[in-house]
Design a protein around this motif. Structure first.
Motif, PDB file in Angstrom:
ATOM      1  N   LEU A  42       0.834  -1.215   0.000  1.00  0.00           N
ATOM      2  CA  LEU A  42       0.000   0.000   0.000  1.00  0.00           C
ATOM      3  C   LEU A  42       0.863   1.257   0.000  1.00  0.00           C
ATOM      4  N   GLY A  43       1.982   1.188   0.707  1.00  0.00           N
ATOM      5  CA  GLY A  43       2.890   2.338   0.757  1.00  0.00           C
ATOM      6  C   GLY A  43       3.411   2.659  -0.637  1.00  0.00           C
ATOM      7  N   TYR A  44       3.736   1.615  -1.371  1.00  0.00           N
ATOM      8  CA  TYR A  44       4.214   1.778  -2.749  1.00  0.00           C
ATOM      9  C   TYR A  44       3.146   2.501  -3.583  1.00  0.00           C
ATOM     10  N   ILE A 130      -0.081   9.091   7.434  1.00  0.00           N
ATOM     11  CA  ILE A 130      -0.665   8.572   8.679  1.00  0.00           C
ATOM     12  C   ILE A 130      -0.823   7.068   8.528  1.00  0.00           C
ATOM     13  N   LEU A 131      -0.292   6.327   9.484  1.00  0.00           N
ATOM     14  CA  LEU A 131      -0.341   4.861   9.420  1.00  0.00           C
ATOM     15  C   LEU A 131      -1.269   4.337  10.510  1.00  0.00           C
ATOM     16  N   ASP A 132      -2.332   3.698  10.108  1.00  0.00           N
ATOM     17  CA  ASP A 132      -3.270   3.088  11.055  1.00  0.00           C
ATOM     18  C   ASP A 132      -4.035   2.006  10.304  1.00  0.00           C
ATOM     19  N   PRO A 133      -3.969   0.753  10.762  1.00  0.00           N
ATOM     20  CA  PRO A 133      -4.617  -0.307   9.975  1.00  0.00           C
ATOM     21  C   PRO A 133      -6.118  -0.102   9.779  1.00  0.00           C
ATOM     22  N   GLY A 152       1.535  22.223  10.562  1.00  0.00           N
ATOM     23  CA  GLY A 152       2.035  22.853   9.347  1.00  0.00           C
ATOM     24  C   GLY A 152       2.368  21.891   8.229  1.00  0.00           C
ATOM     25  N   ALA A 153       1.878  20.644   8.326  1.00  0.00           N
ATOM     26  CA  ALA A 153       2.147  19.680   7.248  1.00  0.00           C
ATOM     27  C   ALA A 153       1.460  20.150   5.967  1.00  0.00           C
ATOM     28  N   ALA A 154       2.223  20.154   4.866  1.00  0.00           N
ATOM     29  CA  ALA A 154       1.679  20.661   3.596  1.00  0.00           C
ATOM     30  C   ALA A 154       0.769  19.635   2.942  1.00  0.00           C
ATOM     31  N   ARG A 155       1.107  18.370   3.073  1.00  0.00           N
ATOM     32  CA  ARG A 155       0.333  17.333   2.397  1.00  0.00           C
ATOM     33  C   ARG A 155       0.200  16.132   3.320  1.00  0.00           C
ATOM     34  N   ILE A 156      -0.978  15.575   3.362  1.00  0.00           N
ATOM     35  CA  ILE A 156      -1.239  14.462   4.289  1.00  0.00           C
ATOM     36  C   ILE A 156      -1.962  13.343   3.555  1.00  0.00           C
ATOM     37  N   LYS A 157      -1.499  12.113   3.792  1.00  0.00           N
ATOM     38  CA  LYS A 157      -2.177  10.943   3.233  1.00  0.00           C
ATOM     39  C   LYS A 157      -2.443   9.964   4.379  1.00  0.00           C
ATOM     40  N   GLN A 158      -3.570   9.282   4.286  1.00  0.00           N
ATOM     41  CA  GLN A 158      -3.900   8.241   5.258  1.00  0.00           C
ATOM     42  C   GLN A 158      -3.647   6.895   4.605  1.00  0.00           C
ATOM     43  N   VAL A 159      -2.897   6.019   5.267  1.00  0.00           N
ATOM     44  CA  VAL A 159      -2.676   4.659   4.745  1.00  0.00           C
ATOM     45  C   VAL A 159      -3.257   3.679   5.756  1.00  0.00           C
ATOM     46  N   SER A 160      -4.304   2.970   5.343  1.00  0.00           N
ATOM     47  CA  SER A 160      -4.988   2.024   6.236  1.00  0.00           C
ATOM     48  C   SER A 160      -5.210   0.718   5.500  1.00  0.00           C
ATOM     49  N   ILE A 180      -6.836   8.956   0.803  1.00  0.00           N
ATOM     50  CA  ILE A 180      -7.049   7.803   1.692  1.00  0.00           C
ATOM     51  C   ILE A 180      -6.709   6.544   0.894  1.00  0.00           C
ATOM     52  N   HIS A 181      -5.637   5.857   1.300  1.00  0.00           N
ATOM     53  CA  HIS A 181      -5.222   4.630   0.601  1.00  0.00           C
ATOM     54  C   HIS A 181      -5.557   3.426   1.468  1.00  0.00           C
ATOM     55  N   VAL A 182      -6.335   2.503   0.909  1.00  0.00           N
ATOM     56  CA  VAL A 182      -6.747   1.328   1.691  1.00  0.00           C
ATOM     57  C   VAL A 182      -6.596   0.069   0.844  1.00  0.00           C
ATOM     58  N   ALA A 183      -6.510  -1.067   1.562  1.00  0.00           N
ATOM     59  CA  ALA A 183      -6.519  -2.353   0.856  1.00  0.00           C
ATOM     60  C   ALA A 183      -7.955  -2.741   0.528  1.00  0.00           C
ATOM     61  N   ALA A 184      -8.911  -2.325   1.377  1.00  0.00           N
ATOM     62  CA  ALA A 184     -10.318  -2.660   1.100  1.00  0.00           C
ATOM     63  C   ALA A 184     -11.254  -1.683   1.791  1.00  0.00           C
ATOM     64  N   LEU A 185     -12.375  -1.436   1.118  1.00  0.00           N
ATOM     65  CA  LEU A 185     -13.482  -0.678   1.715  1.00  0.00           C
ATOM     66  C   LEU A 185     -14.550  -1.706   2.077  1.00  0.00           C
ATOM     67  N   ASP A 186     -14.826  -1.825   3.380  1.00  0.00           N
ATOM     68  CA  ASP A 186     -15.750  -2.873   3.839  1.00  0.00           C
ATOM     69  C   ASP A 186     -17.201  -2.404   3.845  1.00  0.00           C
ATOM     70  N   SER A 187     -18.062  -3.234   4.420  1.00  0.00           N
ATOM     71  CA  SER A 187     -19.507  -3.007   4.319  1.00  0.00           C
ATOM     72  C   SER A 187     -20.031  -1.910   5.257  1.00  0.00           C
ATOM     73  N   HIS A 188     -19.768  -2.026   6.561  1.00  0.00           N
ATOM     74  CA  HIS A 188     -20.365  -1.091   7.518  1.00  0.00           C
ATOM     75  C   HIS A 188     -19.730  -1.277   8.907  1.00  0.00           C
ATOM     76  N   LEU A 189     -20.155  -0.435   9.844  1.00  0.00           N
ATOM     77  CA  LEU A 189     -19.756  -0.588  11.249  1.00  0.00           C
ATOM     78  C   LEU A 189     -20.851  -1.345  11.983  1.00  0.00           C
ATOM     79  N   ASN A 190     -20.462  -2.193  12.939  1.00  0.00           N
ATOM     80  CA  ASN A 190     -21.494  -2.814  13.771  1.00  0.00           C
ATOM     81  C   ASN A 190     -21.848  -1.865  14.921  1.00  0.00           C
ATOM     82  N   GLU A 191     -22.741  -2.299  15.801  1.00  0.00           N
ATOM     83  CA  GLU A 191     -23.257  -1.397  16.847  1.00  0.00           C
ATOM     84  C   GLU A 191     -22.189  -1.018  17.867  1.00  0.00           C
ATOM     85  N   ARG A 192     -21.038  -1.681  17.842  1.00  0.00           N
ATOM     86  CA  ARG A 192     -19.929  -1.307  18.735  1.00  0.00           C
ATOM     87  C   ARG A 192     -18.844  -0.540  17.993  1.00  0.00           C
TER      88      ARG A 192
END
Ligand code: PRP
Ligand code: URA
Length: 238
Positions: A42-44, A130-133, A152-160, A180-192
């Motif tokens: 994903l970083g690549y 930003i690195l967060d699974p 003061g960051a000029a450019r920001i990307k999220q890698v999850s 926003i760079h991801v390996a997958a976009l899933d279905s939804h959040l559960n109630e928790r």
């Protein structure tokens, strides 16, 4: 509909490794290895549009104009689950600076709580990754972007590794300029507030910290938490 800032990988290797990562039988050792391998891939992809500058070099055959990466890059792992993504990114970018941000998600309100931030007064890098699974409600990520923009960051990307639609909408509405760079976009959040189908708790699965049935994603629910999730899901339908 996905915002233009969302980049979900279509690489078969990413899909293959993600399937192994999600499986509940995958033990922490293999889980950590897969987090590392997926981060590398994903970083690549996430760095594909970074600027380069021309440099003169000499090959054994002749001089030539080659390329060198231009911006100074900062890696921003969100503690603690983001830690597992740092080494892979440092293999790609050995000179990157690593600035840790400590946030945990209050399990009742699903709001991020900041507990560690040692950023110096002014930004020392141009591009922050930003690195967060997990990008679940998007609260942790949006709060980190707020911190980095104030810095003061000029450019920001999220890698999850995995995002929920609710989190993508929250982050892109607050910060449409953040890729926003991801390996997958899933279905939804559960109630928790856990991503479905997801992979469970990314921190616990990396570090082997399983506290018993009460902490299992998807088991038991709190009215306040479920209402937070319903509100996010209503925002998604707008
Ligand atoms: C997880 C994950 C993100 C956050 C995502 O961390 O690593 O930081 O939750 O949730 P959000 O998008 O709803 O904010 P957690 O709070 O479980 O902390 P940990 O990494 O210390 O386990
Ligand atoms: N944090 C995780 O580790 N997993 C989720 O599904 C949501 C938040």
């Amino acid at each position: 509909m996905s915002p233009p800032s969302l980049h979900a990988s279509t690489h078969p290797l990413v899909a293959h490794k993600l399937a192994l990562l999600r499986a509940k039988t995958t033990e922490p050792k293999q889980f950590r290895e897969l987090v590392r391998e997926l981060t590398w891939l994903l970083g690549y992809e996430a760095m594909a549009d970074l600027a380069t500058r021309p440099v003169e070099i000499e090959t054994p055959l002749e001089p030539m104009i080659a390329a060198r990466m231009e911006p100074k890059v900062g890696l921003i792992p969100i503690l603690r689950a983001g830690l597992g993504m740092v080494d892979a990114m440092l293999e790609l970018l050995p000179t990157a600076e690593v600035w840790h941000i400590g946030l945990y998600r209050d399990e009742r309100t699903l709001k991020p709580v900041e507990y560690y931030n040692k950023l110096p007064d002014a930004a020392t890098v141009q591009v922050c990754l930003i690195l967060d699974p997990m990008l679940a409600t998007g609260g942790s990520s949006a709060a980190t972007v707020d911190i980095l923009k104030t810095w003061g960051a000029a450019r920001i990307k999220q890698v999850s590794l995995i995002a929920a639609p609710e989190g993508v909408v929250t982050l892109s509405a607050a910060h449409p300029d953040v890729d926003i760079h991801v390996a997958a976009l899933d279905s939804h959040l559960n109630e928790r507030g856990y991503i479905v189908p997801g992979l469970g708790d990314a921190g616990d699965r990396q570090f082997g910290t399983f506290a018993g049935p009460a902490s299992e994603p998807g088991h038991g629910s709190d009215d306040e938490t479920a209402e937070v999730v319903r509100r996010l899901q209503r925002d998604l339908e707008r």
